[in-house]
Design a protein around this motif. Sequence first.
Motif, mmCIF file in Angstrom:
data_model
loop_
_atom_site.group_PDB
_atom_site.id
_atom_site.type_symbol
_atom_site.label_atom_id
_atom_site.label_comp_id
_atom_site.label_asym_id
_atom_site.label_seq_id
_atom_site.Cartn_x
_atom_site.Cartn_y
_atom_site.Cartn_z
ATOM 1 N N GLY A 16 1.682 9.994 43.415
ATOM 2 C CA GLY A 16 0.835 10.979 42.870
ATOM 3 C C GLY A 16 1.290 12.431 43.691
ATOM 4 N N VAL A 48 -1.612 15.148 40.558
ATOM 5 C CA VAL A 48 -3.167 14.918 40.898
ATOM 6 C C VAL A 48 -3.804 16.001 41.292
ATOM 7 N N GLY A 92 -7.386 13.992 39.939
ATOM 8 C CA GLY A 92 -6.755 12.647 39.749
ATOM 9 C C GLY A 92 -6.901 11.663 38.484
ATOM 10 N N HIS A 101 -8.370 7.379 44.866
ATOM 11 C CA HIS A 101 -6.777 7.883 45.316
ATOM 12 C C HIS A 101 -6.705 7.786 46.786
ATOM 13 N N TYR A 143 1.307 9.892 48.180
ATOM 14 C CA TYR A 143 0.806 11.010 47.437
ATOM 15 C C TYR A 143 1.962 12.238 48.093
#
Lengths: 387, 260
Positions: A254, A232, A235, A305, A316
Amino acid sequence: MGPPDEGGHFGSFGGRFVPEALMPACLELDVAFRDAWGDPTFVAQYHDTLREFGGRPTPVTYLERLSQRLGLKVYAKREDLAHTGSHKINNVVGQALLTKRMGKTRIIAETGAGQHGVATATAAARLGLACTVYMGEVDTVRQALNVFRMELLGATVVPVTSGSRTLKDAVNEALREWVTCAADTHYCIGSVMGPHPFPWMVREFQSVIGAEAASQLRDFGVTTPDFVVACVGGGSNAAGVFAGFADSSAQLIGVEAAGGSAVGLGTPGVLHGMRSLLLQDDHGQIEEAYSISAGLDYPGIGPEHAYLADLGRARYVAVGDDVVIGALQLLSELEGIIPALETAHAVAWLVNAAGDEVPAGSTVLLNLSGRGDKDVAQVRSILRGES
Amino acid sequence: MTTLDTRLRDLRARRKALVPYFVGGLTSDWTTYVAAAIHAGADVVEVGVPFSDPMMDGPVIQEGALRALGNEATLESICHELAVAAFEVPIVVMTYFNVLHHFGLERSAELLGASGVAGVIVPDLAIEEATPWREVATAADVATVLMVAPSSPIERVRRIGEQSQGFVYAAARMAVTGRASDVGDAARVVQSVRSVCDTPTYVGIGITTPEHASDAGAFSDGVIVGSALVQRILDGASAHDLEGSISSFRLALDTTAREA
């Protein structure tokens, strides 16, 4: 991953924070995209172009030797095999077709390392649109070959000398230019960022990745992978692959660059037309991202995101430069695929998490977002200790 | 009604408004430029609070912002200097939304109000997203000045006209801030604002010479002069040098008003 609200909000993120001069263009684009995306003729044109010109569908490859090494079952969605070498083509084909549908004759774009710029110049050449790409002066030097590629494709490359002279400044300059020419020019943003409808529209154009992958995994007998992993920056490749699995039980991961970790280190803010998570100082001044991979050098992240992180639907994580080269070498040697440095972040996380956060025997879909040809000179000099 | 609304309606009865723009913190003595401008006949002064990514500004004000950031100018430092200076004319702060968002909307509004700032211009805050800010700003008696662009359709001009406080900022052209060779589409933009509201309407974006001020003054209530002045400061002009330039803008506007 449904549509945002009418104003383009994903929870408290997204929206439209642009000068009044650009609001009519954003509203026009919103209407045009909704209309096009609901029109079977346009959708067919988009898929036909990606098939005939873009190299779709890209395959899913079972990474047998990497799987053995990690004690996992790893499948790769091969966006590295798409035209121009990454997933970027999906988005630019969609936006270039939309540009023509809106009756506009020119597209402008920002680019960092040059991947999105090359993809935009490619789609513009194919569809007969004029094309100008804004690129930070620092990046035009670091990525001189990509500047030449864009020029070969008939695009004009404008070096941006303002601010830090990198990707975020290229976005600023493209927005400034768009103010002057929105009547006949479309701004082809390269990721799931910017003012509404860009984050949503780009995700929709990239969702072909997840839709294809879900169907291709079923051919391997995999109904739902345990993990879907993607790198990402802004993203867009992650949004595209996540879109195919958001309604499943798959864990969505991510992987950010540690020096550009907007979810890990950022705070809510407003930049480039959106409210999202941003790297910024104590006074709200935007900080620069630092990463070995220019494609992850962005101080923010797409607003959806930020929302998925808030909801806990996607997780993430961040990976430092130090482990990225090793991951690139590993995938090259075990699988015969040289990944882009951006993609190598996702590989590096997986290697480290295997047998731990990713339990032995798990099924993993890795989005192999791009090929590493563009990075080999840089990797060579790093491995030789030259930089 | 904010205090700025009242003051600018009173001003309209007397003369065309001259609104010079300065970048807060550009030099250590930046407030002396503001004082000189007021002495030369400025009616309102616009003060830029620098942001790292000024998407509505051209190269001149970008450079000014970069230098001011290098001097560690912040919303708080600029407000503090404005509070100490206590200028007699209204001060309107121009900044980008992230600066206010990061400091906190309510906290920003209170700081600006307490520092004697009469209004703000936030170019990346379109009407669709402006309500939370407007509410806290109005409560602190800080006006939110909105911009109309040549691209704004009449329905949007009407909504902007209804919501803009103090004055309406009429953008003379489809461009970011910077110097230009004429007043562009300003007459048409001002006319569209006039057709939907009675708020004083000032022209900005490209007002570079006293002649431009005179041209725009003929059909509007005032002008904003930014890059033309900031460029001179970047080139080393003193407050005294600037006073002479601003006087010539004043003279041009007053002559236009007399001839009208």
